[in-house]
Design a protein around this motif. Structure first.
Motif, PDB file in Angstrom:
ATOM      1  N   ASP A 235       8.196   6.511   7.355  1.00  0.00           N
ATOM      2  CA  ASP A 235       8.596   6.218   5.978  1.00  0.00           C
ATOM      3  C   ASP A 235       9.937   5.498   5.901  1.00  0.00           C
ATOM      4  O   ASP A 235      10.436   5.229   4.819  1.00  0.00           O
ATOM      5  CB  ASP A 235       8.683   7.525   5.177  1.00  0.00           C
ATOM      6  N   GLY A 236      10.549   5.233   7.040  1.00  0.00           N
ATOM      7  CA  GLY A 236      11.798   4.502   7.051  1.00  0.00           C
ATOM      8  C   GLY A 236      13.027   5.328   6.777  1.00  0.00           C
ATOM      9  O   GLY A 236      14.106   4.792   6.524  1.00  0.00           O
ATOM     10  N   THR A 238      16.026   7.950   7.867  1.00  0.00           N
ATOM     11  CA  THR A 238      16.799   8.310   9.047  1.00  0.00           C
ATOM     12  C   THR A 238      17.547   9.605   8.791  1.00  0.00           C
ATOM     13  O   THR A 238      17.965   9.895   7.665  1.00  0.00           O
ATOM     14  CB  THR A 238      17.821   7.210   9.411  1.00  0.00           C
ATOM     15  N   GLY A 310      13.622  -1.034  10.191  1.00  0.00           N
ATOM     16  CA  GLY A 310      13.069   0.310  10.259  1.00  0.00           C
ATOM     17  C   GLY A 310      13.456   1.019  11.539  1.00  0.00           C
ATOM     18  O   GLY A 310      14.322   0.567  12.310  1.00  0.00           O
ATOM     19  N   TRP A 339       1.441   0.247   8.689  1.00  0.00           N
ATOM     20  CA  TRP A 339       1.924  -0.182   7.389  1.00  0.00           C
ATOM     21  C   TRP A 339       0.982  -1.248   6.833  1.00  0.00           C
ATOM     22  O   TRP A 339       0.293  -1.945   7.593  1.00  0.00           O
ATOM     23  CB  TRP A 339       3.341  -0.753   7.506  1.00  0.00           C
ATOM     24  N   GLN A 346       7.730  -4.272   7.088  1.00  0.00           N
ATOM     25  CA  GLN A 346       6.903  -3.936   8.260  1.00  0.00           C
ATOM     26  C   GLN A 346       5.544  -4.612   8.117  1.00  0.00           C
ATOM     27  O   GLN A 346       4.503  -3.991   8.322  1.00  0.00           O
ATOM     28  CB  GLN A 346       6.720  -2.426   8.406  1.00  0.00           C
TER      29      GLN A 346
END
Length: 527
Positions: A235-236, A238, A310, A339, A346
């Motif tokens: 989902d990107g 962090t 990403g 994706w 992405q």
């Protein structure tokens, strides 16, 4: 890169297909069931069409722990029959979900996902892996064994770890990381355990491939995680304050021994040496068993195409996938391109082109598709997304297949995806692309007798040397039809076509374990 119009153009006359690439300069034959004209059959359609079958958490098989052996086998047969009916040609079966096994092993215990208790065999006793292999081969399907190299245990496990599980036999090399117990890739004993397990399976079972996924060092998590690390990466997201993997003992020993690498480079080197050892070790045992890896879909940050951002597996999982391709330490590469095509950061086609460009040794590029997104509670895919991703892949001549994650979406026919694949993309059978860098020798010629039946041409088959499959072409009314049969078959029937009549010509060739085609033999001509 231009956006392309995806018109599969399933030709009503079953002419040879071809999809123009986005640049309009490249074409590739699209696998079709039938093709027109000519005295000699055309090249056999080639495309890897596979699906992952996960055993961890009973995602795909068996449907729940504790089923009887008969029920487990019934579910396995249903999956293989569905794969066959969809014209898939390979299954990637998870055989080692958490340092345990779906087969009898002297190294690791039975997995709990079969019986409900780790260390307990299915009852009545049988060998599930051998069952899957035999049944897959009987249907002309390849069976690739999928291993998780380092995952040892999850807190979601429902039973106690067995006495012979790695967490009990060698707890010093297993580290707790969030909700996981993880074998430390920097510990030689952990590497040996994984290598011993994989080579044991290669020696004892008639598998077609060894497969590992994206789990090397674990996905980073926060000190108090709310979601799994891999889900956050996809989902990107962090982690704000990552929990470092607790490998200090191995790291300190490395430094004490004179090691000069920085810690991140040392971790990558640990993974790289495992990958190289796997590739060489597998082929030293059986030259025809291919080795494939399905890493996270985003490459190194310093090499990415403009606009791609990403999670970095290079920096966080210590997976140097570009190096593996550069060295040729694998036979097929399955970037998890999970994706949509239109995802701005992405984009599927941009990422696919990136990985194709990182492949100087010409290994197979077979992207992973997130088919299970169809019907998902969030970030739902429509079936057309998967259909178009198949078309995008076909438009790249150097990407010759794909793998669906996972089989459950095809079993449930979510939103009609299985029906649509069968009707529009998988209209006929296809062979797995050949792997000539392992061997380019041609298989022996089978012995075949043909006789005219009441409404068919009946073949009697006797396999030649190194025959794995038969490629069977039959021409009806000027149109060629293609079929694949396992070499264990002793007979095959070419039925008359209701519209075009009896077969005028039948041509057969043998295919070996690496997809090499032997001499074509005309076994029947209409008198």
């Amino acid at each position: 890169m231009n956006k392309r119009a995806f018109t599969l153009g399933l030709a009503s006359a079953f002419a040879l297909g071809g999809l123009l690439s986005g640049c309009g300069t490249q074409t590739r034959i699209v696998p079709v069931a039938e093709t027109s004209g000519g005295d000699d059959p055309p090249a056999a359609p080639r495309e890897l069409r596979a699906a992952w079958v996960s055993t961890v958490a009973n995602i795909d098989w068996p449907s729940k722990p504790g089923l009887s052996s008969a029920k487990q086998q019934q579910e396995a047969i249903a999956i293989l029959d569905r794969a066959k009916s969809l014209n898939l040609n390979a299954i990637v079966l998870q055989v080692r979900p958490s340092a345990d096994a779906i087969y009898p092993s002297k190294i690791e215990p039975w997995t709990e996902y079969l019986s409900g208790v780790q260390g307990k065999a299915p009852m009545p006793a049988y060998d599930p892996l051998k069952f899957w292999i035999d049944q897959a081969h009987a249907r002309g399907l390849e069976l690739h064994a999928w291993f998780n190299p380092y995952r040892a245990r999850m807190d979601a496990a429902r039973s106690q770890s067995a006495p012979n599980h790695i967490t009990n036999t060698n707890p010093d090399i297993v580290k707790r990381y969030g909700k996981f117990m993880w074998m430390d890739p920097g510990e030689p004993a952990a590497v040996k355990q994984t290598m011993d397990v994989i080579l044991d399976v290669v020696r004892r079972y008639d598998i077609d491939g060894v497969h590992i996924d994206d789990y090397f060092y674990p996905y980073p998590i926060e000190a108090t995680p709310t979601v799994a690390g891999n889900a956050a990466a996809l989902d990107g997201r962090t982690a704000k304050a990552e929990l470092d993997f607790p490998d200090d003992p191995a790291w300190q020993r490395y430094l004490t021994s004179g090691g000069q690498l920085e810690r991140a480079d040392w971790r990558r080197d640990n993974v790289n040496r495992l990958i190289e050892a796997m590739y060489k070790g597998i082929h030293a045992e059986k030259s025809w068993v291919r080795f494939g890896i399905s890493p996270f879909g985003l490459g190194r940050p310093d090499r990415r195409p403009p606009g791609i951002v990403g999670f970095s597996q290079y920096d966080k999982l210590y997976a140097d996938a570009e190096l593996w391709l550069e060295k040729g330490w694998l036979d097929y590469f399955v970037p998890q391109l999970y994706w949509p095509i239109k995802a701005p950061a992405q984009a599927y086609d941009v990422l696919l082109d990136y990985w194709i460009g990182q492949n100087p040794m010409g290994r197979h590029i077979w992207p992973g598709l997130f088919t299970s997104r169809i019907g998902a509670p969030t970030r739902d895919y429509q079936p057309d997304e998967v259909l178009q991703q198949v078309s995008v892949t076909r438009s790249r001549p150097l990407a010759t297949g794909h793998i669906h994650f996972s089989m459950v979406a095809l079993m449930q026919n979510r939103k009609g995806i299985s029906d649509q694949l069968r009707a529009s993309r998988y209209t006929g059978q296809a062979l797995v692309p050949a792997t000539p860098w392992l061997s380019s020798g041609r298989p022996g010629t089978p012995t075949i007798k043909a006789a005219r039946g009441a409404r068919s041409v009946d073949l009697t088959l006797k396999a030649g040397k190194d025959n794995s499959l038969y490629a069977i072409w039959a021409r009806h009314g000027g149109e060629w039809r293609f079929a694949v049969a396992p070499a264990v078959r002793a007979t095959w029937t070419v039925s008359d076509d209701e519209r075009l009549g009896p077969a005028e010509v039948v041509v057969v060739s043998a295919i070996d374990r690496l997809g090499n085609e032997g001499e074509r033999v005309r076994v029947w001509s209409k008198p």
